[in-house]
Motif scaffolding. Structure first.
Motif, PDB file in Angstrom:
ATOM      1  N   SER A 172       5.416 -44.226 -16.279  1.00  0.00           N
ATOM      2  CA  SER A 172       5.453 -43.707 -14.903  1.00  0.00           C
ATOM      3  C   SER A 172       6.872 -43.368 -14.416  1.00  0.00           C
ATOM      4  O   SER A 172       7.351 -43.942 -13.431  1.00  0.00           O
ATOM      5  CB  SER A 172       4.838 -44.726 -13.932  1.00  0.00           C
ATOM      6  OG  SER A 172       3.587 -45.123 -14.382  1.00  0.00           O
ATOM      7  N   PRO A 173       7.561 -42.452 -15.092  1.00  0.00           N
ATOM      8  CA  PRO A 173       8.930 -42.129 -14.669  1.00  0.00           C
ATOM      9  C   PRO A 173       8.943 -41.316 -13.379  1.00  0.00           C
ATOM     10  O   PRO A 173       7.955 -40.631 -13.058  1.00  0.00           O
ATOM     11  CB  PRO A 173       9.439 -41.247 -15.816  1.00  0.00           C
ATOM     12  CG  PRO A 173       8.195 -40.584 -16.331  1.00  0.00           C
ATOM     13  CD  PRO A 173       7.093 -41.593 -16.193  1.00  0.00           C
ATOM     14  N   ILE A 233      13.431 -36.789 -21.353  1.00  0.00           N
ATOM     15  CA  ILE A 233      13.254 -38.249 -21.224  1.00  0.00           C
ATOM     16  C   ILE A 233      12.072 -38.547 -20.303  1.00  0.00           C
ATOM     17  O   ILE A 233      11.240 -39.414 -20.595  1.00  0.00           O
ATOM     18  CB  ILE A 233      14.565 -38.903 -20.724  1.00  0.00           C
ATOM     19  CG1 ILE A 233      15.640 -38.786 -21.807  1.00  0.00           C
ATOM     20  CG2 ILE A 233      14.345 -40.361 -20.336  1.00  0.00           C
ATOM     21  CD1 ILE A 233      17.029 -39.246 -21.382  1.00  0.00           C
ATOM     22  N   VAL A 234      11.988 -37.795 -19.201  1.00  0.00           N
ATOM     23  CA  VAL A 234      10.858 -37.979 -18.270  1.00  0.00           C
ATOM     24  C   VAL A 234       9.533 -37.737 -19.005  1.00  0.00           C
ATOM     25  O   VAL A 234       8.586 -38.530 -18.906  1.00  0.00           O
ATOM     26  CB  VAL A 234      10.987 -37.018 -17.062  1.00  0.00           C
ATOM     27  CG1 VAL A 234       9.681 -36.952 -16.271  1.00  0.00           C
ATOM     28  CG2 VAL A 234      12.135 -37.450 -16.152  1.00  0.00           C
ATOM     29  N   ASP A 271       4.256 -30.072 -13.302  1.00  0.00           N
ATOM     30  CA  ASP A 271       4.399 -30.877 -12.080  1.00  0.00           C
ATOM     31  C   ASP A 271       5.735 -31.624 -12.119  1.00  0.00           C
ATOM     32  O   ASP A 271       6.575 -31.348 -12.987  1.00  0.00           O
ATOM     33  CB  ASP A 271       3.189 -31.819 -11.902  1.00  0.00           C
ATOM     34  CG  ASP A 271       3.169 -32.940 -12.946  1.00  0.00           C
ATOM     35  OD1 ASP A 271       4.139 -33.064 -13.721  1.00  0.00           O
ATOM     36  OD2 ASP A 271       2.180 -33.690 -12.984  1.00  0.00           O
ATOM     37  N   ASP A 272       5.910 -32.582 -11.220  1.00  0.00           N
ATOM     38  CA  ASP A 272       7.202 -33.276 -11.101  1.00  0.00           C
ATOM     39  C   ASP A 272       7.613 -34.026 -12.361  1.00  0.00           C
ATOM     40  O   ASP A 272       8.797 -34.290 -12.579  1.00  0.00           O
ATOM     41  CB  ASP A 272       7.142 -34.313  -9.961  1.00  0.00           C
ATOM     42  CG  ASP A 272       7.137 -33.629  -8.615  1.00  0.00           C
ATOM     43  OD1 ASP A 272       7.366 -32.403  -8.586  1.00  0.00           O
ATOM     44  OD2 ASP A 272       6.885 -34.317  -7.613  1.00  0.00           O
ATOM     45  N   THR A 273       6.631 -34.425 -13.162  1.00  0.00           N
ATOM     46  CA  THR A 273       6.982 -35.156 -14.387  1.00  0.00           C
ATOM     47  C   THR A 273       6.807 -34.268 -15.627  1.00  0.00           C
ATOM     48  O   THR A 273       6.581 -34.775 -16.735  1.00  0.00           O
ATOM     49  CB  THR A 273       6.161 -36.456 -14.525  1.00  0.00           C
ATOM     50  OG1 THR A 273       4.800 -36.167 -14.292  1.00  0.00           O
ATOM     51  CG2 THR A 273       6.632 -37.508 -13.548  1.00  0.00           C
ATOM     52  N   CYS A 274       6.927 -32.965 -15.421  1.00  0.00           N
ATOM     53  CA  CYS A 274       6.927 -31.986 -16.507  1.00  0.00           C
ATOM     54  C   CYS A 274       5.580 -31.883 -17.227  1.00  0.00           C
ATOM     55  O   CYS A 274       5.520 -31.368 -18.356  1.00  0.00           O
ATOM     56  CB  CYS A 274       8.041 -32.282 -17.520  1.00  0.00           C
ATOM     57  SG  CYS A 274       9.681 -32.219 -16.803  1.00  0.00           S
ATOM     58  N   ARG A 275       4.508 -32.369 -16.579  1.00  0.00           N
ATOM     59  CA  ARG A 275       3.180 -32.211 -17.180  1.00  0.00           C
ATOM     60  C   ARG A 275       2.693 -30.790 -16.951  1.00  0.00           C
ATOM     61  O   ARG A 275       2.778 -30.271 -15.835  1.00  0.00           O
ATOM     62  CB  ARG A 275       2.158 -33.124 -16.508  1.00  0.00           C
ATOM     63  CG  ARG A 275       2.352 -34.577 -16.792  1.00  0.00           C
ATOM     64  CD  ARG A 275       1.276 -35.371 -16.090  1.00  0.00           C
ATOM     65  NE  ARG A 275       1.559 -36.790 -16.205  1.00  0.00           N
ATOM     66  CZ  ARG A 275       0.714 -37.746 -15.846  1.00  0.00           C
ATOM     67  NH1 ARG A 275      -0.461 -37.428 -15.324  1.00  0.00           N
ATOM     68  NH2 ARG A 275       1.032 -39.004 -15.973  1.00  0.00           N
TER      69      ARG A 275
END
Ligand code: NAI
Length: 478
Positions: A346-347, A336-337, A305-309
């Motif tokens: 919560s980046p 870093i995210v 997803d948007d935060t690389c999860r």
């Protein structure tokens, strides 16, 4: 207990706050940033930390481009009244210098990992259930690691074209390009993207006769049309032939061992060496075992997803293995995210549309944000400003006047220029000049705001300042 901060024997089981698979820019950045935040970190790397970028990509490519620049500057020494005679290359020294740069940086990154007490496992890692990473050591030993958090950063490899499989001497890809034993008399570069243009520029400046074959109607996909035109003009002036809309259909070996590249249209091209640079594919095969919910797409990317999860809680993926721009600095930012996310900070994710791009061919290209065409396609009314380095004092001093800066801004209802949407540069040292434009685009600054900033005089960056200033309706030199 494993030796801390060194290459560990892969024989023991250990628990870490963070286990990272892959030691390229994505993986080592996750390890360093995580360790600097106080996490205990294990990094699994089957080759050398630094990855493609350091050993087979960005760094050797830029080092060879610098060698090419030395040749170009030496050739223009006469313009400055300096009489030089350019005799020949010592290719062994060229290769040695490139390797020295790599070795120095390799020592640097290894030292940083050691200094932050990251335990590096020399082997191949795969993720199974419950965040368990199995490592098959390069020495055949095995180890089982468990991470409270896991980052997958397995990178990418060069894409091949069937029939053009690299042989290490006559058909090269971006891995074997750097092992060339001499400058070929002639080369066909298949693919006119970032890698293709950098290789073509290097080879041409070193004396090869170069032809670029690009399947699409234009080279450098993603670049603004005005920028691409400058590169094309420069390539043409230096004798690089660019054939667009051309598909390769096969390659034969001629009697003199040169290669004959067959095309879908037109005459075949004969050359000493073929360089294939048609993109890179993610390396994810064998990365996952039974029991993990991480998903890999049909094209081989790890889904995030948007935060690389990933789909598995506690597992992130970053870098070339996910479907985002394949750039080392994007991998750093994604790492870093991911670490901030695992720390509960919560980046915001990396905005792929606004990352900085830097292509180091001659002339250099650098941009951030939308091209004019992309902005219009996205529905913006735009105002543009374009200024050439020929009018810049520092460029005249350098004798490097080829190139331009182009700004794309959103048009306000009253017709004036508002928020900056894109900054596009081509010319001398633009890869070092993009920072102000990148900040402006990502801060969603307006033309009026950015026009207030000073640029030193005389400097190449004044062209950016002048281009923005002129969009206020008034100007100095521009
Ligand atoms: P690319 O995707 O940027 O360009 C490949 C080019 O090859 C495209 O223009 C494509 O149309 C063309 N192509 C594909 N198949 C072809 C065929 N059969 N015949 C002729 N042309 C064909 O990939 P590239 O240049 O290999 O770079 C790979 C990745 O590495 C890119 O995503 C790029 O972002 C990154 N990179 C970035 C650099 C930089 O920013 N300085 C330098 C090197 C790589």
């Amino acid at each position: 207990m494993l030796p801390v901060g060194s290459i560990a024997p892969v024989t023991e089981q250990q628990q870490f706050d963070l286990v990272v698979i892959g030691g390229g820019p994505g993986g080592y950045a996750a390890a360093l940033y995580g360790a600097s935040a106080g996490l205990s970190v294990a990094l699994v790397e089957k080759d050398k930390v630094g990855g493609t970028c350091l050993h087979r990509g960005c760094i050797p490519a830029k080092e060879l481009l610098e060698t090419a620049a030395v040749v170009r500057i030496a050739k223009s020494a006469g313009d400055f009244g300096i009489e030089l005679e350019l005799k020949s290359f010592n290719w062994a020294r060229v290769a040695e210098r490139k390797q020295q740069v790599i070795d120095t940086l390799f020592k640097g990154v290894s030292g940083l990992l050691k200094g932050r007490k990251v335990t590096v496992f020399a082997g191949t890692g795969s993720l199974g259930a419950d965040h368990v990473v199995e490592v098959v050591g390069n020495d055949g030993e095995q180890a089982t690691l468990k991470g409270t958090h896991v980052v997958l950063a397995s990178g990418s490899s060069p894409r091949n074209i069937p029939g053009f499989e690299p042989d290490g001497s006559r058909i090269l890809n971006s891995d074997s390009f750097f092992d060339m034993s001499a400058v070929p008399r002639s080369a066909v570069v298949i693919g006119g993207g970032a890698i293709g243009c950098e290789f073509a520029s290097t080879l041409s400046d070193l004396g090869s006769q170069v032809t670029i074959l690009e399947a699409l109607p234009k080279i450098l996909p993603g670049c603004d049309g005005d920028v691409t035109r400058v590169v094309l003009q420069s390539f043409k002036k230096r004798g690089i032939e660019v054939r667009t809309g051309t598909a390769v259909t096969g390659v034969q070996v001629a009697d003199d061992h040169s290669r004959v590249v067959q095309l879908s249209e037109g005459d075949p091209v004969v050359c000493d060496v073929v360089v294939v640079s048609v993109g890179r594919v993610p390396v994810t095969e064998g990365l996952l075992r039974e029991g993990t919910a991480v998903n890999i797409t049909d094209r081989g990317h790890i889904e995030v997803d948007d935060t690389c999860r990933t789909a598995e809680p506690g597992v992130w993926a970053v870098g070339d293995a996910i479907n985002t721009p394949q750039l080392a600095h994007v991998a750093f930012a994604e790492a870093i995210v991911a670490v901030k996310d695992m720390l509960g900070e919560s980046p915001a994710g990396v905005d792929a549309a606004k990352v900085p791009w830097a292509i180091y061919c001659h002339p250099e290209v650098a941009f951030a944000g939308l091209s004019e065409d992309a902005a219009k396609e996205a529905g913006y009314q735009v105002v543009t400003s374009k200024h050439r380095f020929a009018g810049n004092s520092r460029a005249q001093v350098l004798g490097e006047t080829e190139g331009l800066v182009k700004i794309i801004a959103e048009q306000r209802p009253d017709g004036t220029a508002g928020t900056l949407l894109g900054v596009h540069m081509v010319g001398p040292w633009v890869t070092e000049q993009l920072a102000a434009g990148y900040l402006a685009v990502n801060w969603e600054a307006t033309v009026d705001e950015v026009a207030e900033f000073l640029q030193p005089h005389p400097s190449l960056t004044e062209l950016f300042g002048e281009s923005v200033l002129s969009m206020t309706g008034r100007s100095l030199h521009g």
